[in-house]
Enzyme design. Structure first.
Site, PDB file in Angstrom:
ATOM      1  N   CYS A 268       0.774  -1.068  -0.142  1.00 46.52           N
ATOM      2  CA  CYS A 268       0.061   0.027   0.125  1.00 46.52           C
ATOM      3  C   CYS A 268       0.832   1.034  -0.110  1.00 46.52           C
ATOM      4  CB  CYS A 268      -1.051  -0.026   1.224  1.00 46.52           C
ATOM      5  SG  CYS A 268      -1.547  -1.494   1.710  1.00 46.52           S
ATOM      6  N   ARG A 297       6.543 -11.542   5.362  1.00 44.56           N
ATOM      7  CA  ARG A 297       5.907 -11.499   6.579  1.00 44.56           C
ATOM      8  C   ARG A 297       6.501 -12.504   7.515  1.00 44.56           C
ATOM      9  NH1 ARG A 297      -0.349 -10.600   4.535  1.00 44.56           N
ATOM     10  NH2 ARG A 297      -0.030  -8.706   3.453  1.00 44.56           N
ATOM     11  N   GLN A 315       1.614 -10.721  -4.161  1.00 43.69           N
ATOM     12  CA  GLN A 315       0.189 -10.435  -4.212  1.00 43.69           C
ATOM     13  C   GLN A 315      -0.324  -9.885  -5.509  1.00 43.69           C
ATOM     14  OE1 GLN A 315       0.082  -8.008  -0.759  1.00 43.69           O
ATOM     15  NE2 GLN A 315      -1.686  -9.222   0.105  1.00 43.69           N
ATOM     16  N   ASP A 317      -1.876  -7.232  -6.255  1.00 46.36           N
ATOM     17  CA  ASP A 317      -2.273  -6.175  -5.374  1.00 46.36           C
ATOM     18  C   ASP A 317      -2.643  -4.801  -6.013  1.00 46.36           C
ATOM     19  OD1 ASP A 317      -3.051  -5.175  -3.052  1.00 46.36           O
ATOM     20  OD2 ASP A 317      -1.116  -5.018  -2.306  1.00 46.36           O
ATOM     21  N   HIS A 319      -4.814  -0.843  -5.553  1.00 42.39           N
ATOM     22  CA  HIS A 319      -5.258   0.141  -4.798  1.00 42.39           C
ATOM     23  C   HIS A 319      -6.017   1.094  -5.686  1.00 42.39           C
ATOM     24  CE1 HIS A 319      -2.223  -1.664  -2.414  1.00 42.39           C
ATOM     25  NE2 HIS A 319      -2.988  -1.419  -1.252  1.00 42.39           N
ATOM     26  N   LYS A 399     -14.703  -5.392   4.606  1.00 41.89           N
ATOM     27  CA  LYS A 399     -14.310  -5.890   3.744  1.00 41.89           C
ATOM     28  C   LYS A 399     -15.052  -7.112   3.256  1.00 41.89           C
ATOM     29  CE  LYS A 399     -11.600  -9.423   6.322  1.00 41.89           C
ATOM     30  NZ  LYS A 399     -10.633 -10.091   6.199  1.00 41.89           N
ATOM     31  N   HIS A 445      -8.369  -1.182  -1.138  1.00 42.05           N
ATOM     32  CA  HIS A 445      -7.246  -2.301  -1.183  1.00 42.05           C
ATOM     33  C   HIS A 445      -8.039  -3.634  -1.755  1.00 42.05           C
ATOM     34  CE1 HIS A 445      -4.636  -0.588   2.153  1.00 42.05           C
ATOM     35  NE2 HIS A 445      -6.024  -0.213   2.528  1.00 42.05           N
TER      36      HIS A 445
HETATM   37 ZN   LIG Z   1      -2.999  -2.240   0.416  1.00 46.18          ZN
END
Ligand SMILES: [Zn+2]
Ligand SMILES: [Zn+2]
Length: 571
Positions: A268, A297, A315, A317, A319, A399, A445
Site C-alpha cells: 500500500c 511477513r 500479491q 495487489d 489500490h 471488507k 485495497h
Molecule cells: Zn493495500
C-alpha cells in the site's frame, strides 16, 4: 443429533479408552473441531501409529457398554481436589483458571472429565468414528509449555457419511500440492534458505509466469495502471502507515548506515506515495494502481504450510483511489473481475463473506455505514449470496472476502476487497473537487488471486496436478520411437516451440513404454509419438491425456488444434 456434540462425546470415549490402556497418561483438552475432534495427552512414551487401532478397539468396548454421560455440578475446590487426587495436573490447572464458583464434570462409566458439555445421552450413541492421526501440540499452544500428544479423530451419524469423508481425505492426500509440487518438480523449500521461502523450479516458475502474465494483461484491459514500489522502505513510512505500531512483530526490520528500514509486508505505501506525487483532481478519479507485489511477513514457523502459508509471497495487489460516489461501481467491477478470473482458471464455485465493524475501530459511523452499503449493494446487484461476519472487519474498514471452492469443495481464500478509512487520513491524501476545495479520496485495497503462491497451491490441488493446456508448463511431450527419427523429432520440437507451444523432446535412450509412462506421470496434456511412418509423411501420432489416442495429424494441423484449445479458454 448435533454433530459437534457427537464428536466431542466421542473424544471423551477416546480419552476413556486411552486411560484404560495407559492409566498414567494425563489428560489435556478434547474439543470438537471443524471436521472431527481431538484430545491431548501427556504420556512419556510416544503414541505409535498402530496404537490408533488398539484405542479404537477399546473405544468399541466402551460404546458397547453404553455408559450414560452423567452431568454433575461441583464446587471448584472440590473439583480441584478430585482431579489433583487423580493426578490430572492439567485439569487441575484449568479449574484454577475458571472464574465461576462452580464447575461441571461429566462421568461415563469409570471415566471422569472436567467439561461444560453438552453431551449425547450415552456412549452407545456413538456409531461411526475413526481415529486419524497423531501430532504434537504445546499445552495451551504456548511453545514454552510441555509438548503433549494430540490424537485426531472424526465421527459421523452414519457409516456411509464416515466412509465418504474418509474417501475425501484420501483424495485430498493424493492432491496435496506439497506432494505434487515435489513430484512434478514445481517448487521446493530448503533448510539452508529458511522455512516458508519458496524456490521455484523451471516448471513451477513457468506456471507462475503464466498466471502472472494472464492477470497482468487483465488488469491493463480493465483500466488499471502498473506501478512498482521498492521492496524496502525507511521505517518512517511504516510508522506513518501504522504498520510499525500494529504489525511490527510480522516485519523484517534492519539498519543501513544508521537508518532503519523494513522489508515491505504490504504494497500500500508505495502506491499511496505515487498517488501523492502530484495534485489530483476529481476528474482523474478513479485511479487504479496495480502491482504484482512481493511481500515478506514473519509468520511463526509453526503455521507455515506448503505454498499456503509462507514468509515471502506475491500479491496481485491494487489500490483504487476514488470518489465516494464511485465506490459501489468500483466494487462491482472488482467482483466481476474476480468471477471472470475464477472461471478462466477453472473454478465455478465460491463463497462470499462481508466482515463488519469491530468494537475497536476508527472512523465515524456514517463512513462505516456508507462503506458497508457499498459492499453489500454491489453483491446484491450481482445476485451473489453472502454471509456476514459481525465485527470481524479490520479496525480501519469493512471488507468482502471471496473464497474459491475447489473440486473437493474445500474453500481457499483468494480475493479481498477492503475499504480503508485510515490510510487516506494518515497520508493526508487529497483531490481537488468540482468546487475547487480539497477532499479525501476513498481508498480500496483489493486482490483478485490473493497470494500467487496460495493460488498456485489451490490450482495444483483442484486439478490434482493435471493442469489444463493453457497452464501446463509442458504442453507437449515429443517421443521419438528410435534414434533413427531423432532429426525429424527435433524438427517437430522446433516447429512447436516457434509457434509458442511449450514442447519438450524426450531424447533419452529409454524404451518407448518408459517414455510414455513418464510423460503420463508428469501429467503432460499431449504426447506425440514419432516413428519412421510419421517421419516419412511428416505427421505426428497424437495421444491426449484427456481423450486418449487421437490418430495421426500433420504438424501444422496439430499446432492449430492446440492454439484453438488455448484461445477458447483464455479470451
Ligand atoms: Zn493495500
Ligand atoms: Zn465433554
Amino acid at each position: 443429533m448435533d454433530l459437534s456434540t457427537l464428536r466431542h462425546s466421542t473424544s471423551h470415549v477416546m480419552a476413556q479408552a486411552v486411560k484404560q490402556l495407559w492409566p498414567g497418561a494425563k489428560l489435556g483438552i478434547g474439543p470438537s473441531i471443524e471436521d472431527g475432534f481431538y484430545y491431548d495427552f501427556d504420556k512419556p512414551e510416544p503414541f505409535e501409529p498402530e496404537d490408533l487401532a488398539i484405542i479404537e478397539d477399546k473405544m468399541r468396548d466402551i460404546i458397547k457398554a453404553n455408559h450414560k454421560f452423567e452431568r454433575q455440578e461441583m464446587k471448584k475446590e472440590e473439583a480441584l481436589k478430585l482431579f489433583t487426587k487423580m493426578g490430572e495436573t492439567y485439569k487441575a490447572g484449568l479449574i484454577k483458571e475458571i472464574p465461576e464458583e462452580k464447575v461441571t464434570i461429566y462421568k461415563s462409566g469409570d471415566f471422569v472429565d472436567l467439561c461444560r458439555g453438552p453431551h449425547i445421552e450415552s456412549t452407545g450413541k456413538v456409531r461411526a468414528f475413526k481415529l486419524l492421526s497423531i501430532a504434537g501440540a504445546y499445552w495451551h499452544g504456548i511453545e514454552t509449555n510441555p509438548m503433549l500428544q494430540r490424537i485426531y479423530g472424526t465421527a459421523f451419524e452414519t457409516e456411509e457419511e464416515l466412509a465418504n469423508y474418509l474417501l475425501l481425505i484420501e483424495e485430498a492426500k493424493k492432491r496435496d500440492h506439497r506432494v505434487l509440487g515435489k513430484q512434478l518438480e514445481y517448487f521446493s523449500f530448503n533448510e539452508e534458505v529458511g522455512p516458508g521461502l519458496v524456490l521455484y523450479h523451471p516448471k513451477g516458475a513457468m506456471l507462475r509466469y503464466l498466471i502472472e502474465d494472464y492477470i497482468r494483461k487483465q488488469h491493463l484491459k480493465r483500466g488499471y495502471e502498473l506501478v512498482v514500489g521498492p521492496h524496502i522502505m525507511k521505517s518512517d513510512i511504516w510508522i506513518q502507515s501504522g504498520h510499525y505500531e500494529y504489525y511490527k512483530e510480522n516485519m523484517y526490520i534492519f539498519k543501513i548506515e544508521g537508518q532503519e528500514y523494513a522489508i515491505k509486508p504490504m504494497n500500500c505505501p508505495g502506491h499511496i506515495l505515487v498517488y501523492k506525487s502530484k495534485t489530483r483532481s476529481y476528474r482523474d478519479l478513479p485511479i487504479r494502481y496495480f502491482e504484482l507485489g512481493t511481500v515478506y511477513r514473519n509468520e511463526k514457523s509453526g503455521v507455515l504450510h506448503g505454498l499456503l502459508r509462507v514468509r515471502g509471497f506475491t500479491q496481485d495487489d491494487a489500490h483504487i483511489f476514488c470518489l465516494r460516489t464511485q465506490v459501489e461501481e468500483e466494487i462491482i467491477r472488482v467482483i466481476d473481475f474476480v468471477i471472470d478470473t475464477l472461471n478462466v482458471f477453472g473454478f465455478d464455485d465460491f463463497a462470499v463473506e462481508i466482515s463488519t465493524r469491530p468494537v475497536k475501530s476508527i472512523g465515524n459511523d456514517e463512513d462505516w455505514d456508507a462503506a458497508h452499503h457499498a459492499l453489500s449493494n454491489a453483491l446484491k446487484k450481482k445476485y451473489i449470496r453472502y454471509s456476514v461476519n459481525e465485527g470481524e472487519g479490520a479496525f480501519y474498514g469493512p471488507k468482502i472476502d471471496i473464497k474459491l471452492r475447489d473440486a473437493l469443495k474445500r474453500e481457499w481464500q483468494c480475493a479481498t476487497i477492503q475499504c480503508d478509512f485510515a490510510l487516506p487520513e494518515r497520508f493526508d491524501l487529497k483531490y481537488i473537487g468540482e468546487d475547487g476545495k480539497e477532499y479525501r479520496p476513498i481508498m480500496l485495497h483489493r486482490v483478485i488471486l490473493g497470494s500467487v503462491e496460495r493460488f498456485t497451491g489451490a490450482l495444483i490441488e483442484h486439478f490434482g496436478g493435471a493442469l489444463p493446456l493453457w497452464l501446463s508448463p509442458t504442453q507437449v511431450a515429443i517421443i521419438p520411437v528410435s534414434e533413427k527419427v531423432m532429426s525429424y523429432a527435433k524438427k517437430v520440437e522446433r516447429m512447436l516451440v516457434e509457434s509458442g507451444i511449450r514442447a519438450s523432446l524426450d531424447s533419452r535412450n529409454e524404451r518407448l513404454q518408459k517414455k510414455i509412462r513418464d510423460a503420463e506421470v508428469e501429467k503432460i496434456p499431449y504426447m506425440v509419438v514419432v516413428g519412421e511412418k510419421e517421419a516419412a509423411e511428416q505427421s505426428l501420432s497424437i495421444r491426449s491425456k484427456a481423450q486418449g489416442e487421437m490418430g495421426r495429424l500433420m504438424t501444422d494441423e496439430f499446432i492449430q488444434m492446440l492454439q484453438k484449445e488455448v484461445k477458447e479458454k483464455v479470451k
